[in-house]
Design an enzyme around this catalytic site. Structure first.
Site, PDB file in Angstrom:
ATOM      1  CG  ASP A  11      -1.975   1.072   0.920  1.00 52.87           C
ATOM      2  OD1 ASP A  11      -2.145   1.869   0.515  1.00 52.87           O
ATOM      3  OD2 ASP A  11      -1.513   2.040   2.428  1.00 52.87           O
ATOM      4  CG  LEU A  12       1.350   5.867  -1.785  1.00 49.22           C
ATOM      5  CD1 LEU A  12       3.209   5.566  -1.863  1.00 49.22           C
ATOM      6  CD2 LEU A  12       1.460   6.462  -3.100  1.00 49.22           C
ATOM      7  CG  ASP A  13      -1.120   7.140   0.970  1.00 51.87           C
ATOM      8  OD1 ASP A  13      -0.389   8.623   0.508  1.00 51.87           O
ATOM      9  OD2 ASP A  13      -2.601   7.461  -0.016  1.00 51.87           O
TER      10      ASP A  13
ATOM     11  CB  THR B 197       0.475  10.948   2.086  1.00 48.94           C
ATOM     12  OG1 THR B 197      -0.179   9.413   2.144  1.00 48.94           O
ATOM     13  CG2 THR B 197       1.461  11.656   0.533  1.00 48.94           C
TER      14      THR B 197
ATOM     15  CE  LYS C 223      -4.089   6.628   9.267  1.00 53.67           C
ATOM     16  NZ  LYS C 223      -3.864   5.868  10.483  1.00 53.67           N
TER      17      LYS C 223
ATOM     18  CB  SER D 216      -1.747   2.743  -3.974  1.00 54.90           C
ATOM     19  OG  SER D 216      -2.927   4.075  -3.548  1.00 54.90           O
ATOM     20  CB  ALA D 217      -6.890   3.535  -2.564  1.00 55.26           C
TER      21      ALA D 217
ATOM     22  CE  LYS E   9      -5.946  -1.233  -1.233  1.00 53.02           C
ATOM     23  NZ  LYS E   9      -4.533  -0.158  -0.455  1.00 53.02           N
TER      24      LYS E   9
ATOM     25  CD  GLU F 198      -3.243  -1.498   2.917  1.00 58.58           C
ATOM     26  OE1 GLU F 198      -3.456  -0.336   4.335  1.00 58.58           O
ATOM     27  OE2 GLU F 198      -3.319  -1.572   1.867  1.00 58.58           O
ATOM     28  CG  ASP F 199      -1.827   2.513   6.301  1.00 58.37           C
ATOM     29  OD1 ASP F 199      -2.003   2.316   5.272  1.00 58.37           O
ATOM     30  OD2 ASP F 199      -2.234   3.808   6.894  1.00 58.37           O
TER      31      ASP F 199
END
Ligand code: BG6
Ligand code: MG
Length: 208
Positions: free
Chosen positions: A8-10, A16, A44, A113-114, A144, A168-169
């Site tokens: 995942d990115l953020d 971010t 998120k 990522s979304a 997600k 994932e966070d």
């Protein structure tokens, strides 16, 4: 010990969430209501339009589809002003070392990522070169916990879901990985993400 990693990115590679918070808060305030850190937490992993829908509902404000488009653009323009200043120093602790380690171990690496801004952020922070495949919000519209973003990443890497380890966070992201038949490492503080197979504070904790 899985051959493919999907990030995942953020909140996993870059922090971010605070930029999203600032931009959404500015928008909410303009519309005449407040926006809290706790509400931001609930966004998120949630796409831009769905986030806006939730915020408008929290504020008790109704808008037409055309107005919503305009509001989402406004928020994103503010967000992009902050993203424009991003550099490698905005990577979360241990990210560079962990990606280098994964590369050295011969892992296949994808982004799941979304965010529609994902390619820009990978570029600004200098980590685009690590990714064999990128799946982001421009490609997948199902948010997600729908597993589509991760399944699409596995397809692009030409591996099976069972070969994938997701990082994932977000609660919704952990659920998406599980729904996709993948193992998942949660990134968060102790007690967070109880459904994840393992939990670490950041990727640096996984650097050997
Ligand atoms: C996710 C974030 O990664 O991307 C969400 O966790 C965000 O908070 C979503 O809303 C969409 O991001 P963007 O960059 O397309 O507005
Ligand atoms: Mg995230």
């Amino acid at each position: 010990n899985r051959p493919a990693y999907i990030f995942d990115l953020d909140g996993v590679l870059v922090d971010t969430a605070v930029f999203h918070y600032e931009a959404w808060k500015r928008l909410a305030n303009e519309l005449g209501f407040d926006f809290t850190v706790a509400q931001n937490e609930q966004l998120k992993g949630v796409s831009r339009v769905e986030s806006l829908e939730k915020i408008l509902a929290w504020g008790g404000v109704e808008k037409t589809d055309a107005e919503k488009l305009e509001l989402a653009k406004k928020k994103n323009d503010w967000y992009l002003e902050m993203v424009a200043k991003m550099t490698a120093s905005d990577l979360l602790p241990g990210v560079l070392a962990f990606l280098e380690q994964a590369r050295a171990e011969g892992k296949k690496i994808a982004l799941g990522s979304a965010s529609k801004n994902a390619p820009l952020i990978l570029d600004k922070t200098g980590i685009a070169r690590f990714f064999d495949a990128i799946v982001d919000g421009n490609e997948v519209s199902l948010s997600k916990p729908n597993p589509e973003v991760f399944l699409c990443a596995a397809r692009k890497l030409e591996v099976q879901p069972a070969d994938c380890l997701v990082f994932e966070d977000a609660e919704a992201g952990v659920a998406a990985a599980i729904a996709g038949g993948m193992a998942v490492v949660g990134i968060g503080e102790e007690g967070a993400l109880p459904d994840a197979d393992a939990l670490v504070a950041n990727l640096g904790k996984l650097v050997k």
